[in-house]
Design a protein around this motif. Structure first.
Motif, PDB file in Angstrom:
ATOM      1  N   MET A   1       0.823  -1.223  -0.078  1.00  0.00           N
ATOM      2  CA  MET A   1       0.263  -0.286   0.216  1.00  0.00           C
ATOM      3  C   MET A   1       0.674   1.548   0.025  1.00  0.00           C
ATOM      4  N   THR A   2       0.756   2.575  -1.033  1.00  0.00           N
ATOM      5  CA  THR A   2       1.215   3.574  -0.592  1.00  0.00           C
ATOM      6  C   THR A   2       1.011   4.572  -0.286  1.00  0.00           C
ATOM      7  N   HIS A   3       1.945   5.376  -0.085  1.00  0.00           N
ATOM      8  CA  HIS A   3       0.638   6.593   1.419  1.00  0.00           C
ATOM      9  C   HIS A   3       1.279   7.724   0.393  1.00  0.00           C
ATOM     10  N   HIS A   4       0.803   7.910  -1.117  1.00  0.00           N
ATOM     11  CA  HIS A   4       1.103   8.850  -1.758  1.00  0.00           C
ATOM     12  C   HIS A   4       0.036  10.237  -1.679  1.00  0.00           C
ATOM     13  N   GLY A   5       0.982  11.662  -1.519  1.00  0.00           N
ATOM     14  CA  GLY A   5       0.426  12.178  -0.933  1.00  0.00           C
ATOM     15  C   GLY A   5      -0.682  12.947   0.258  1.00  0.00           C
TER      16      GLY A   5
ATOM     17  N   HIS B   1       2.232  12.492   8.020  1.00  0.00           N
ATOM     18  CA  HIS B   1       3.066  11.718   8.691  1.00  0.00           C
ATOM     19  C   HIS B   1       4.080  12.683   9.552  1.00  0.00           C
ATOM     20  N   MET B   2       5.041  13.529   8.853  1.00  0.00           N
ATOM     21  CA  MET B   2       6.008  13.695   8.815  1.00  0.00           C
ATOM     22  C   MET B   2       5.870  14.756   9.860  1.00  0.00           C
TER      23      MET B   2
ATOM     24  N   GLU C   1       0.541   5.069   7.092  1.00  0.00           N
ATOM     25  CA  GLU C   1       1.128   5.732   8.347  1.00  0.00           C
ATOM     26  C   GLU C   1       2.733   5.816   8.790  1.00  0.00           C
ATOM     27  N   ALA C   2       3.511   4.580   7.584  1.00  0.00           N
ATOM     28  CA  ALA C   2       4.523   4.187   7.238  1.00  0.00           C
ATOM     29  C   ALA C   2       5.783   5.481   7.564  1.00  0.00           C
ATOM     30  N   GLY C   3       5.565   6.259   6.920  1.00  0.00           N
ATOM     31  CA  GLY C   3       6.126   7.433   7.829  1.00  0.00           C
ATOM     32  C   GLY C   3       6.276   8.255   9.446  1.00  0.00           C
TER      33      GLY C   3
ATOM     34  N   PHE D   1      11.421  -2.251   7.150  1.00  0.00           N
ATOM     35  CA  PHE D   1      10.556  -2.104   6.528  1.00  0.00           C
ATOM     36  C   PHE D   1      10.857  -3.305   5.909  1.00  0.00           C
ATOM     37  N   CYS D   2      12.043  -3.380   4.875  1.00  0.00           N
ATOM     38  CA  CYS D   2      12.009  -4.305   3.862  1.00  0.00           C
ATOM     39  C   CYS D   2      11.875  -5.786   4.382  1.00  0.00           C
TER      40      CYS D   2
END
Ligand SMILES: Cc1ncc(C[n+]2csc(CCOP(=O)(O)OP(=O)(O)O)c2C)c(N)n1
Ligand SMILES: [Mg+2]
Length: 557
Positions: free
Chosen positions: A244-248, A253-254, A272-274, A286-287
């Motif tokens: 799943m991406t977090h694009h945008g 997050h930061m 919310e990985a950021g 992460f990987c």
């Protein structure tokens, strides 16, 4: 439908390649050509050994190619001019400031630079709740046309921040928002922009760190995007099972992670990985999780992206929507009980993240009601990104988003622009402080847009207009906005961005290759950890599994 009114379409970012891909799929292909966009020979040598197989496959991806018209570097507004001269009031007020933001389902929301968390018993906004924003799409801070509404006195730094956080910028500078945020002293290292208010030693050190902190936030947003793009492609290539991406949503997050104390416990949904990245989770970690190898902290028992890290106070993600919301209330209640029992403990809150879709679960209601009634010190952080998989917000609720529910529960609340890293930071810092002071929950609704597909199991072109995605990428994108902000101060330029992007891309690729090369977790680990002593049914299953592997000559270490 996301639309930002009154903004000219900005120029497409420069790119050294003939085309650039909008959206996630471009990076794997770009990886093979990374060296061509690297500024120095040294970097050429360093990156020329990138894995070429990554470029070959791009199966099933929706790519939108945009011609890279060579655009000149945009001229900065007169008022900025690298801020060599202090601004005059008339310069400031002549800038165009939009009053509304058009958001999903064409709802127009008033924008405010008033940092006001509406508390129980106070008047709630009449009509649509305004969106608190500090920085516009142009990378400019909100102008004083509505700063007269700004109640800056509430922004006080939480005590537990370390210096490597954005708070220094916001808390030192923001009290003088109206007069100084655009002045030549803004965020300048080693300089006190407020001669009438001398900085103490600690503040001066923090101010020194502001530039580095902002650059760190910018780099981490890029790192997250690179990681997303590359791992998304890895799933398409069959190397991992899901992503799943977090694009945008990087600013959420930061911005919020930097406003929290490390003691605060995070309950994430899944996008919310950021936050984890900001707290120090490495790309390798992460990987390792996504490849389910023997170094995965979860021992390969979870689907990819279900991260968790006890050391970083980040509870493991679980797929059923809403479960984390009630759990966060329990954790906050524990903090409250500890404080009531006068235990010597650092004050901390719990913060729970959830999508607007998850706010339709019964768990959301139960959690809000318990939290408000029991007065648990916590933050309910809603990421309203316009969609719950394929369901747009107009088919999810009839009211004014999620934040309008807060007063109904007797909870404080504020709506913020989720693409503005500063506004998110300021709102979370203030909400945290309020939650601790009043020992009660605060709700934040961050308006953003999900640029990517819901997950690798989704193709969003089936249910949304790609123009909508394009607009988000070109206009409201949080990284673009941060980039513009940094360029205004001369802290970022094309070469620097290219270098960061290449460095981050290569770092992710290396982490991914290392994770992929590792073996899976030991077979034994499948049957441990739950019971102190394995019960008979588990022993039986273990025996059956081993017999099965033997029968089929499967060697599993
Ligand atoms: C209880 C439950 N119902 C349904 C699902 C299926 N599901 C997974 S994600 C999702 C959409 C959630 O949307 P939102 O909360 O807005 O988060 P976003 O994906 O937009 O970040 C749904 C319906 C689930 N995982 N759990
Ligand atoms: Mg959503």
């Amino acid at each position: 439908m996301l639309r930002v009114l009154n903004y000219p379409k900005p120029a497409i970012r420069q790119c050294s390649k003939k085309t650039r891909t909008v959206g996630c799929p471009s990076e794997a292909a770009a990886a093979t050509t990374a060296s061509s966009s690297i500024a120095t020979k040294q970097h050429h040598r360093q990156f020329s050994s990138l894995p070429h197989h990554l470029a070959r496959q791009n199966n099933g991806m929706v790519n939108i190619f945009v011609k890279s018209t060579k655009v000149p570097r945009p001229t900065l507004p007169k008022t900025f001019n690298r801020l060599k001269k202090p601004l005059k009031e008339e310069d400031v007020t002549t800038q165009h400031v939009p009053s509304h933001l058009s958001y999903a389902s064409n709802k127009r929301m008033p924008i405010t630079s008033e940092m006001r968390i509406v508390q129980p018993g106070e008047d709630t906004p009449s009509g649509i709740w305004p969106v608190f924003r500090m920085m516009d799409e142009s990378g400019n801070f909100r102008q004083p046309d509505n700063a007269r509404h700004t109640n800056v006195s509430k922004i006080i730094p939480p005590k537990h921040h370390d210096l490597l956080q954005l708070q220094s910028a916001l808390t030192i500078q923001y009290p003088h928002f109206k007069h100084h945020l655009l002045s030549s002293g803004l965020f300048q290292p080693s300089k006190n922009p407020y001669p009438d208010m001398p900085l103490n030693k600690e503040e001066a050190e923090a101010a020194d760190d502001v530039k580095n902190t902002l650059l760190r936030a910018h780099r981490q947003m890029i790192r997250l995007r690179k990681m997303d793009t590359i791992l998304h492609n890895a799933q398409r290539q069959g190397r991992i099972s899901f992503y799943m991406t977090h694009h945008g949503e990087e600013a959420i997050h930061m911005g919020s992670a930097s406003a929290l104390s490390p003691q605060d416990v995070i309950f994430a949904q899944y996008r919310e990985a950021g936050l984890l990245m900001w707290r120090g989770f490495t790309l390798e970690q992460f990987c390792n999780q996504c490849f389910s190898n023997d170094h995965d902290l979860g021992k390969g028992r979870q689907m990819p992206i279900h991260y968790g890290c006890r050391a970083l106070n980040y509870q493991t993600v679980s797929s059923p929507l809403g479960t984390q919301i009630t759990q966060a209330v329990g954790a906050a209640y524990k903090f409250k009980l500890d404080a009531m029992n006068n235990k010597e403990k650092e004050a901390a809150i719990s913060i729970v993240y959830f999508g607007e879709g998850a706010a339709s679960t019964i768990d959301f209601h139960s959690a809000c009601n318990f939290a408000a009634t029991l007065k648990t010190p916590m933050i309910f952080f809603c990421r309203n990104n316009g969609y719950a998989i394929s369901t747009p917000v107009e088919d999810q609720y009839a009211g004014d988003g999620i934040i309008s529910r807060a007063p109904g529960y007797g909870m404080s609340g504020i709506r913020v622009d989720g693409n503005d890293v500063f506004a998110v930071h300021a709102a979370v810092a203030e909400a945290r402080k309020l939650a601790l002071e009043t020992s009660a929950p605060v709700m934040i609704e961050a308006m953003t847009y999900r640029q990517g597909h819901h997950s690798t199991s989704d193709d969003s072109s089936r249910y949304r207009d790609m123009d909508e995605v394009q607009a988000a990428q070109d206009v409201t994108d949080p990284i673009l906005r941060m980039d513009k902000f940094l360029r205004h101060y001369g802290w970022m330029d094309d070469d620097a961005v290219a270098l960061i992007e290449d460095e981050e891309r290569v770092t992710v690729l290396r982490a991914m290759e290392a994770a992929e090369a590792r073996p899976g977790p030991k077979l034994d680990t499948m049957f441990t950890d739950v019971y102190h002593e394995k019960p008979p049914h588990l022993l039986r299953q273990e025996t059956e599994l081993r017999q099965h592997l033997k029968r089929h000559d499967i060697v599993y270490h």
